[in-house]
Design a protein around this motif. Structure first.
Motif, short mmCIF file in Angstrom:
data_model
loop_
_atom_site.label_atom_id
_atom_site.label_comp_id
_atom_site.label_asym_id
_atom_site.label_seq_id
_atom_site.Cartn_x
_atom_site.Cartn_y
_atom_site.Cartn_z
N ALA A 36 -21.82 -25.50 -23.34
CA ALA A 36 -22.03 -24.12 -23.79
C ALA A 36 -22.67 -24.11 -25.18
O ALA A 36 -22.36 -24.95 -26.03
N VAL A 37 -23.56 -23.18 -25.42
CA VAL A 37 -24.18 -23.07 -26.73
C VAL A 37 -23.35 -22.13 -27.60
O VAL A 37 -22.56 -21.31 -27.11
N ALA A 38 -23.52 -22.27 -28.92
CA ALA A 38 -22.68 -21.51 -29.85
C ALA A 38 -23.22 -20.12 -30.13
O ALA A 38 -22.49 -19.26 -30.62
N GLY A 39 -24.51 -19.88 -29.84
CA GLY A 39 -25.10 -18.59 -30.15
C GLY A 39 -25.07 -17.64 -28.99
O GLY A 39 -24.29 -17.79 -28.06
N GLY A 43 -21.72 -17.12 -26.77
CA GLY A 43 -21.31 -18.22 -27.63
C GLY A 43 -19.96 -18.02 -28.30
O GLY A 43 -19.14 -18.94 -28.32
N PRO A 44 -19.69 -16.84 -28.85
CA PRO A 44 -18.38 -16.65 -29.50
C PRO A 44 -17.20 -16.89 -28.57
O PRO A 44 -16.15 -17.35 -29.01
N LEU A 45 -17.35 -16.60 -27.28
CA LEU A 45 -16.26 -16.84 -26.34
C LEU A 45 -15.98 -18.34 -26.23
O LEU A 45 -14.81 -18.78 -26.29
N ALA A 46 -17.04 -19.13 -26.07
CA ALA A 46 -16.86 -20.58 -26.01
C ALA A 46 -16.31 -21.12 -27.32
O ALA A 46 -15.41 -21.98 -27.34
N LEU A 47 -16.83 -20.60 -28.43
CA LEU A 47 -16.35 -21.05 -29.73
C LEU A 47 -14.88 -20.70 -29.94
O LEU A 47 -14.13 -21.47 -30.53
N GLY A 48 -14.48 -19.52 -29.48
CA GLY A 48 -13.10 -19.11 -29.66
C GLY A 48 -12.13 -20.08 -29.01
O GLY A 48 -11.11 -20.45 -29.60
N LEU A 136 -18.68 -21.66 -40.41
CA LEU A 136 -18.69 -21.74 -38.95
C LEU A 136 -19.79 -20.85 -38.39
O LEU A 136 -20.53 -21.25 -37.47
N ALA A 137 -19.92 -19.65 -38.94
CA ALA A 137 -20.97 -18.75 -38.48
C ALA A 137 -22.35 -19.34 -38.75
O ALA A 137 -23.27 -19.24 -37.93
N ALA A 138 -22.50 -19.97 -39.91
CA ALA A 138 -23.79 -20.60 -40.24
C ALA A 138 -24.12 -21.69 -39.24
O ALA A 138 -25.28 -21.81 -38.80
N ALA A 139 -23.12 -22.49 -38.86
CA ALA A 139 -23.36 -23.56 -37.90
C ALA A 139 -23.69 -22.99 -36.52
O ALA A 139 -24.55 -23.53 -35.81
N ALA A 140 -23.02 -21.91 -36.14
CA ALA A 140 -23.26 -21.33 -34.81
C ALA A 140 -24.64 -20.68 -34.72
O ALA A 140 -25.36 -20.85 -33.74
#
Length: 522
Positions: A36-39, A43-48, A136-140
């Motif tokens: 999954a990609v972070a953007g 992306g936020p769902l996978a990141l969460g 974290l947002a910058a990395a995503a």
């Protein structure tokens, strides 16, 4: 706060009862969650989901560590890490959750934690949670700050933040500017590069280049930058008491011809001392030289109305280095180079058609390539912007004042301790030098060896992280000292009192061990 010597097991997601990660289950091919990609909107769902795994692993690793540093020394740390993470390149992947749980937990268990009040060796701050979350947002989002079409909004944010920081350094100049850098080393390199290019511009008038004049207290990056840029070896002058001597600079400049750049320091690495900037600026001006100030450590004093006067004379500098990953509580890296006029950055301009084609510029696309020596550059400005907005100038100033006050409180504790003594004189910004009294009873070399062994003993036991520095004593002799650099925005003198007892106890144990050792052949 746990100060245990062991590494207690922490049952958790996917861990056995001893706190060790469960053996990985091999998978033949990556699953959808693993790729999954972070953007984008999903992306936020996978990141969460993955972020919860990371947070659990961070907590488990910190609890297993039980202090500011892993115990056992380098070999033990390496053995634990390799046992947990081998193989680092398996034939078949273990999946995103297992990989994060294993790797993050192992690194957290083996980390030096600057958020522990007894981790005081370096200019290595505990990052604020708001800054880490923004990172974290910058990395995503992953904007690359070398062309507008890779970073449309981040480019604007960087412009606004650098303008605000430049105005903080140069409030009375009309067009100050600043660059985001990877830290003081890059900032000093760019400052010397710009000085070299200004000298080259005057070469037709007979200038032979730029000579750098700095003190023995200057950061090593100044001399390295001169070497990288092909400049002559800097002229290094005296620093009595740890500060650059204006009279010595005056003599050095009198012996030079052509352009010169004086490099002063506002917050030395070893002692946190601020050079006499107004006097140095006056000396430089009298000889037609420029002044650069490396304020990587001390620059954030500007956030505080009460402490900013300690940097009087800073505006006289043609350029100023700041690091917000020191007294700014940012995750590394968060460096800044401020200049008093944006035109001073013109030598950095560069044309690469795929990034800043001339017709794109004429059509209104901003040119970012001249904002750094780097091409691909992560958006470190996001975490800085979030922190500036969250705390404001006064909030950041209060944190800086807290660290300065805590250092004063710590110095009082050292002075009251029967087994320790502090380096005579005032203390630096938030740095305190001290050593065991027992070291003074031995010959100088043996005394310094005891100080060094105290530090290494505490490191090996994982109980405290104290630094080391060589500095003048009251009699002018240069001795080795233990160094506490206090950057924790919430730690107090009470939190740090036990650190002094640890150092004194380690010195006593070392002396006892040495006394019991049989004498060698005479």
């Amino acid at each position: 706060m746990s100060r245990g010597d062991g590494h207690p097991g922490i049952p958790g997601r996917g861990a056995d009862g001893a706190g060790r990660p469960a053996p990985p289950a091999a998978t033949a091919a990556p699953g959808e969650a693993d790729t999954a990609v972070a953007g984008d909107t999903q992306g936020p769902l996978a990141l969460g989901k993955l972020t919860s795994v990371v947070l659990d692993a961070l907590a488990e690793g910190a609890a297993a560590r039980g202090g500011p540093l892993p115990g056992g020394g380098p070999d033990a740390v390496a053995e634990r890490l390799r046992a947990a993470c081998a193989p680092v390149l398996p034939e078949h992947g273990t999946g995103a959750e297992e990989a994060l749980r294993t790797v993050v937990r192992a690194v957290a268990e083996g980390a030096a934690d600057p958020a522990d009040p007894w981790c005081t060796a370096h200019l290595h701050c505990p990052p604020l949670a708001v800054a880490a979350a923004a990172d974290l947002a910058a990395a995503a989002l992953n904007p690359s700050m070398d062309s507008w079409d890779q970073a449309p909004a981040a480019a604007v944010l960087e412009q606004e933040v650098t303008a605000a920081l430049a105005a903080l350094v140069y409030p009375r100049w009309n067009a100050p500017d600043a660059l985001i850098t990877s830290g003081g080393t890059e900032s000093n390199l760019v400052a010397l590069l710009l000085a070299r290019e200004r000298a080259r511009a005057t070469r037709a008038a007979g200038a032979a280049g730029v000579r750098v004049v700095c003190g023995g207290n200057a950061h090593h990056s100044v001399r390295r930058a001169a070497w990288l840029l092909g400049l002559p070896e800097p002229v290094v002058v005296d620093c009595p008491g740890g500060r650059l001597d204006p009279a010595a600079v005056d003599r050095a400049l009198a012996g030079l011809t052509g352009p010169a750049l004086v490099v002063a320091t506002a917050g030395t690495t070893d002692e946190g001392l601020v050079d006499p900037l107004p006097r140095l600026a006056a000396v430089a001006a009298r000889h037609g030289a420029e002044l650069h100030v490396d304020a990587a450590y001390g620059g954030p004093l500007l956030f505080s109305d009460r402490l900013a006067p300690l940097l009087a004379g800073l505006e006289s500098a043609v350029s100023v280095t700041l690091d917000l990953h020191k007294l700014g509580w940012q995750p590394a890296a968060a460096g800044v180079l401020a200049v008093r006029d944006t035109e001073l950055l013109a030598p950095l301009a560069l044309r690469a058609d795929y990034l800043n084609a001339e017709d794109d510029g004429e059509a209104g696309l901003p040119d970012l390539l001249g904002r750094s020596l780097r091409t691909t550059r992560r958006p470190d400005v996001l975490k800085i912007a979030a922190t500036l907005r969250a705390l404001g100038r006064s909030g950041l100033g209060a944190l800086v004042e807290h660290c300065v006050r805590t250092a004063r409180d710590f110095a009082v504790l050292v002075d009251a301790h029967p087994a320790l003594r502090r380096r005579p004189g005032g203390i630096g910004i938030s740095t305190v030098l001290f050593r065991p009294v027992a070291a003074d009873a031995a010959p100088p070399a043996e005394g310094d060896a005891l100080v060094a062994e105290v530090r290494r003993r505490l490191l090996a036991e994982g109980r405290a992280v104290v630094g080391r520095a060589v500095a003048e004593d009251a009699d002018g002799t240069r001795r080795l000292w233990l160094k506490a650099t206090l950057l924790h925005p919430r730690a107090t003198g009470e939190d740090l009192a036990g650190l002094l007892d640890l150092a004194a106890d380690a010195a006593a144990r070392i002396r006892t061990t040495h006394a019991q050792e049989p004498e060698g052949p005479r």
